[in-house]
Design an enzyme around this catalytic site. Structure first.
Site, mmCIF file in Angstrom:
data_model
loop_
_atom_site.group_PDB
_atom_site.id
_atom_site.type_symbol
_atom_site.label_atom_id
_atom_site.label_comp_id
_atom_site.label_asym_id
_atom_site.label_seq_id
_atom_site.Cartn_x
_atom_site.Cartn_y
_atom_site.Cartn_z
ATOM 1 N N HIS A 18 -4.280 29.131 16.524
ATOM 2 C CA HIS A 18 -4.331 28.014 15.580
ATOM 3 C C HIS A 18 -5.536 27.123 15.883
ATOM 4 O O HIS A 18 -6.278 26.725 14.975
ATOM 5 C CB HIS A 18 -3.067 27.145 15.673
ATOM 6 C CG HIS A 18 -1.829 27.792 15.180
ATOM 7 N ND1 HIS A 18 -0.632 27.723 15.873
ATOM 8 C CD2 HIS A 18 -1.556 28.525 14.071
ATOM 9 C CE1 HIS A 18 0.305 28.369 15.209
ATOM 10 N NE2 HIS A 18 -0.237 28.864 14.104
ATOM 11 N N LYS A 42 13.043 29.868 9.743
ATOM 12 C CA LYS A 42 12.696 29.990 11.154
ATOM 13 C C LYS A 42 13.538 29.042 11.991
ATOM 14 O O LYS A 42 13.931 27.967 11.536
ATOM 15 C CB LYS A 42 11.209 29.675 11.368
ATOM 16 C CG LYS A 42 10.275 30.643 10.668
ATOM 17 C CD LYS A 42 8.826 30.292 10.937
ATOM 18 C CE LYS A 42 7.878 31.263 10.240
ATOM 19 N NZ LYS A 42 6.470 30.934 10.509
ATOM 20 N N ARG A 92 -4.537 37.536 10.871
ATOM 21 C CA ARG A 92 -4.556 38.263 12.141
ATOM 22 C C ARG A 92 -4.658 39.763 11.918
ATOM 23 O O ARG A 92 -5.135 40.487 12.772
ATOM 24 C CB ARG A 92 -3.288 37.966 12.952
ATOM 25 C CG ARG A 92 -3.201 36.536 13.442
ATOM 26 C CD ARG A 92 -1.845 36.270 14.009
ATOM 27 N NE ARG A 92 -0.873 36.533 12.949
ATOM 28 C CZ ARG A 92 0.357 36.070 12.917
ATOM 29 N NH1 ARG A 92 0.800 35.352 13.908
ATOM 30 N NH2 ARG A 92 1.166 36.335 11.924
ATOM 31 N N SER A 130 3.176 32.548 16.735
ATOM 32 C CA SER A 130 4.102 31.546 17.263
ATOM 33 C C SER A 130 5.483 32.130 17.523
ATOM 34 O O SER A 130 6.118 31.810 18.529
ATOM 35 C CB SER A 130 4.213 30.360 16.301
ATOM 36 O OG SER A 130 3.026 29.626 16.262
#
Length: 160
Positions: A18, A42, A92, A130
């Site tokens: 990040h 989440k 990513r 994360s």
């Protein structure tokens, strides 16, 4: 006209990936507004307010005009509310592109004046997510390779 961008996410926890994107984005815009959201799908490690505070501490070391704030709702609505012309998204892998492309297309339809900018993750950070950092932490693993030291300390305090 100022080039303002938003970079939105849950940032739970903020990772080295990040922060790399923040550094790179500040090199191409005049101001970057980091929007910290909640995601009902989440299980958070940190409250939104804690994530805002963690990010504020980390971005204070990065050159450029950077603001961190919490937000609710759609990223394009947040972007409009801060006068942003761009939404920055990190990629990513191809899986991220598959997820992000339709979202960028919908955002373009809802807010044609706001452009999405994709930044490909640096190879050193492309594996960091994360959710995986949280899994490592909850399993008792060392997260120091994935997050800044201050964030790692907070993760240890919450998981041990």
């Amino acid at each position: 006209m100022s080039r303002i961008a938003v970079y939105t996410g849950t940032f739970d926890p903020p990772t080295l990936g990040h922060l790399d994107l923040v550094r790179r984005a500040t090199g191409i815009v005049d101001k970057l507004v980091i929007g910290v959201a909640d995601n009902s799908l989440k299980t958070p490690l940190f409250t939104r307010e804690q994530r805002v505070a963690l990010l504020k501490g980390e971005v204070a070391r990065i050159d450029g005009e950077i603001e961190v704030r919490a937000f609710d709702g759609l990223a394009v609505a947040f972007a409009r509310s801060v006068g942003a012309r761009f939404v920055v998204r990190g990629l990513r892998s191809g899986t991220d592109l598959d997820y992000e492309s339709p979202m960028a297309a919908m955002n373009a339809r809802m807010a044609p004046e706001i452009e999405t900018i994709f930044l490909v993750a640096a190879p050193a950070f492309a594996h960091i997510a994360s959710s995986l950092v949280k899994d490592v932490a909850r399993g008792g693993g060392d997260v120091d390779l994935f997050v800044p030291p201050a964030v790692a300390a907070q993760i240890r305090a919450r998981t041990h």
